[in-house]
Scaffold this motif. Structure first.
Motif, PDB file in Angstrom:
ATOM      1  N   ASN A 120       7.971   1.411  -7.622  1.00  9.79           N
ATOM      2  CA  ASN A 120       8.451   2.312  -6.997  1.00  9.79           C
ATOM      3  C   ASN A 120       7.722   2.226  -5.652  1.00  9.79           C
ATOM      4  O   ASN A 120       6.499   2.327  -5.412  1.00  9.79           O
ATOM      5  CB  ASN A 120       8.285   3.860  -7.580  1.00  9.79           C
ATOM      6  N   HIS A 121       8.399   2.168  -4.517  1.00 11.10           N
ATOM      7  CA  HIS A 121       7.920   2.136  -2.985  1.00 11.10           C
ATOM      8  C   HIS A 121       7.133   2.958  -2.736  1.00 11.10           C
ATOM      9  O   HIS A 121       5.969   2.981  -2.055  1.00 11.10           O
ATOM     10  CB  HIS A 121       9.044   1.682  -2.180  1.00 11.10           C
ATOM     11  N   ILE A 122       7.635   4.544  -2.895  1.00 13.68           N
ATOM     12  CA  ILE A 122       6.730   5.679  -2.257  1.00 13.68           C
ATOM     13  C   ILE A 122       5.616   5.692  -3.042  1.00 13.68           C
ATOM     14  O   ILE A 122       4.486   5.885  -2.527  1.00 13.68           O
ATOM     15  CB  ILE A 122       7.776   6.890  -2.393  1.00 13.68           C
ATOM     16  N   SER A 124       3.954   3.515  -4.616  1.00 12.34           N
ATOM     17  CA  SER A 124       3.098   2.324  -3.879  1.00 12.34           C
ATOM     18  C   SER A 124       2.115   2.645  -2.484  1.00 12.34           C
ATOM     19  O   SER A 124       1.014   2.187  -2.306  1.00 12.34           O
ATOM     20  CB  SER A 124       3.776   0.944  -3.637  1.00 12.34           C
ATOM     21  N   HIS A 125       3.137   3.364  -1.712  1.00 18.32           N
ATOM     22  CA  HIS A 125       2.508   3.886  -0.309  1.00 18.32           C
ATOM     23  C   HIS A 125       1.346   5.036  -0.854  1.00 18.32           C
ATOM     24  O   HIS A 125       0.400   4.950  -0.125  1.00 18.32           O
ATOM     25  CB  HIS A 125       3.413   4.553   0.169  1.00 18.32           C
ATOM     26  N   ILE A 126       1.254   5.243  -1.982  1.00 22.30           N
ATOM     27  CA  ILE A 126       0.301   6.462  -2.472  1.00 22.30           C
ATOM     28  C   ILE A 126      -0.830   5.786  -2.873  1.00 22.30           C
ATOM     29  O   ILE A 126      -2.085   5.921  -2.803  1.00 22.30           O
ATOM     30  CB  ILE A 126       0.901   7.586  -3.249  1.00 22.30           C
ATOM     31  N   VAL A 144       4.897   9.706   4.168  1.00 26.75           N
ATOM     32  CA  VAL A 144       5.675   9.520   5.576  1.00 26.75           C
ATOM     33  C   VAL A 144       5.853   8.166   6.108  1.00 26.75           C
ATOM     34  O   VAL A 144       5.128   7.695   6.171  1.00 26.75           O
ATOM     35  CB  VAL A 144       4.861  10.293   6.485  1.00 26.75           C
ATOM     36  N   SER A 145       7.238   7.858   5.922  1.00 25.81           N
ATOM     37  CA  SER A 145       7.787   6.483   6.083  1.00 25.81           C
ATOM     38  C   SER A 145       8.948   6.601   6.960  1.00 25.81           C
ATOM     39  O   SER A 145       9.224   7.681   7.480  1.00 25.81           O
ATOM     40  CB  SER A 145       8.086   5.797   4.716  1.00 25.81           C
ATOM     41  N   GLY A 146       9.858   5.295   6.904  1.00 26.81           N
ATOM     42  CA  GLY A 146      10.872   5.469   7.929  1.00 26.81           C
ATOM     43  C   GLY A 146      12.007   6.058   7.120  1.00 26.81           C
ATOM     44  O   GLY A 146      12.896   6.526   7.684  1.00 26.81           O
ATOM     45  N   THR A 321       1.851   0.351   6.604  1.00 24.72           N
ATOM     46  CA  THR A 321       3.209  -0.128   6.918  1.00 24.72           C
ATOM     47  C   THR A 321       3.468  -0.989   5.668  1.00 24.72           C
ATOM     48  O   THR A 321       2.345  -1.375   4.884  1.00 24.72           O
ATOM     49  CB  THR A 321       3.468  -0.758   8.087  1.00 24.72           C
ATOM     50  N   ASP A 322       4.794  -1.257   5.440  1.00 22.44           N
ATOM     51  CA  ASP A 322       5.025  -2.196   4.186  1.00 22.44           C
ATOM     52  C   ASP A 322       4.064  -3.216   4.246  1.00 22.44           C
ATOM     53  O   ASP A 322       4.155  -4.025   4.913  1.00 22.44           O
ATOM     54  CB  ASP A 322       6.485  -2.428   4.046  1.00 22.44           C
ATOM     55  N   ASN A 323       3.820  -3.529   2.784  1.00 22.58           N
ATOM     56  CA  ASN A 323       3.120  -4.593   2.326  1.00 22.58           C
ATOM     57  C   ASN A 323       3.021  -4.892   0.932  1.00 22.58           C
ATOM     58  O   ASN A 323       3.422  -3.950   0.191  1.00 22.58           O
ATOM     59  CB  ASN A 323       1.600  -4.415   3.006  1.00 22.58           C
TER      60      ASN A 323
HETATM   61 ZN    ZN Z   1       7.329   1.879   3.239  1.00 20.66          ZN
END
Ligand code: ZN
Ligand code: KG4
Length: 351
Positions: A120-122, A124-126, A144-146, A321-323
């Motif tokens: 899950n992308h969100i 992964s940001h965490i 907090v993303s786009g 940011t995305d990676n």
């Molecule tokens: Zn993102």
């Protein structure tokens, strides 16, 4: 264990190879060491710039073209490691972009006979915040993303509850839309942050004041939902307010500083309220907007000031940011799934 991760949820083609080592210390405690062997990102910003946002079919075409090249670079940089598993982002994100990454991961998994872990992308940001140290739970996570602004209570791995989220635009989307209104380009976040950092005048703290020093007209913007007793957000009114207040183009830097501050004020106040209400031990920030220097500075200052005995985690700037490093770390904590069952879900929720 070497993880190869693929992230194509939006307009960046990302592949990373991360070595994960689990270590035991003080008898029952464990620590996982994540070592980034390679982290390759092929940005499409130049292509989407002229549209003022991401054009999905164009992004898909670019991902398809870029993925083999990015893979080759990632493997070379990591000195041809022996991969143990593949992690791939399956959502949320742009459907055609997600599918491109997933199909690429499936082909690779078949060829190398490896398991695939959907990510899950969100989340992964965490979880990218756990690169150096595992946190104490419970934690409040502000993603907090786009495309997202969510306050999430995390009780442990996989144990999430969304406490609140945006009712309209996400914080990053607000930065991007305001930048478009001001004619500043795309992506808006870093451009607005740069303009704001060059603003030397103080924005008046009340609606009725004007700033005598700069002679700037009153550009005080609203802080939507800041005093409401819930954890939801709303940012679409901000861009409308900018549209009305930005008649005098002379005060561009002042306007950028005020928009940025309005977003920061709301994010900080709601997060601190959630952290206090749930008596958390850790506050975690993640997503593209967490790259914002002022947000990071003011968040740390306020958390230290207003909450006792609480740790604060924010990713290093290049991992906000995305990676695909974040995809690899999340994959480490995830479970493999039968590749035939792995599908894109553009609206995937964390819980
Ligand atoms: Zn993102
Ligand atoms: O997480 P991300 O890279 O992609 C999505 O998952 O959406 O976040 C992209 C968002 C964009 O809206 C961009 O304007 C914003 O993050 N952003 C920033 C900064 N850098 C990127 N916003 C504010 N300040 C920044 N320095």
């Amino acid at each position: 264990m070497d993880i190869l991760a693929i992230e194509t949820s939006c307009d960046d083609t990302c592949i990373a190879i991360v070595k994960a080592d689990r270590r035991r210390y003080q008898r029952r405690k464990t620590q996982i060491n994540f070592n980034i062997l390679s982290n390759i990102i092929s940005s499409q910003t130049e292509i989407h710039k002229k549209y003022g946002g991401v054009y999905p079919s164009l992004a898909k075409r670019e991902h398809k073209k870029n993925l083999p090249l990015v893979l080759e670079k990632a493997l070379k940089k990591a000195k041809m490691p022996k991969i143990d598993l593949i992690a791939v982002t399956v959502g949320p994100g742009l459907d055609p972009c997600l599918w491109t990454g997933i199909n690429f991961a499936k082909e690779l998994a078949k060829k190398l006979d490896l398991p695939i872990i959907p990510v899950n992308h969100i989340e992964s940001h965490i979880l990218v915040n756990f690169i150096d140290k595992l946190p104490a739970f419970p934690a409040i996570c502000l993603a907090v993303s786009g495309g997202h602004t969510q306050l999430i209570l995390m009780q442990g791995f996989g144990k999430y509850k969304i406490l609140g989220e945006t009712r309209d635009d996400a914080a990053g989307e607000c930065f991007d839309k305001v930048a478009r209104i001001l004619g500043l380009g795309y992506p808006g976040g870093p451009i607005i942050a740069k303009q704001a950092s060059q603003c030397k005048s103080q924005i008046p703290s009340t609606k009725s004041q004007t700033n005598p020093k700069s002679q700037a007209p009153n550009i005080k913007l609203p802080r939507p939902m800041i005093n409401q007793k819930n954890y939801d957000f709303s940012f679409s009114g901000l861009k409308t307010a900018v549209l009305y207040k930005h008649k005098d183009k002379k005060y561009l830097k002042e306007m950028c500083k005020e928009v940025q501050q309005a977003i920061i004020d709301v994010l900080i106040k709601k997060t601190i309220k959630a952290a206090k209400d749930y008596r958390v031990k850790t506050i975690i920030l993640g997503g593209g907007v967490s790259a914002n220097k002022e947000l990071r500075k003011q968040f740390i200052k306020n958390c230290k000031l207003k909450i006792k005995n609480c740790n604060f985690l924010v990713p290093s700037k290049n991992l906000c940011t995305d990676n695909a490093v974040m995809t690899a770390i999340t994959g480490y904590f995830g479970k493999p799934k039968n590749w035939q069952k792995i599908k894109a879900d553009a609206n995937l929720r964390i819980c």
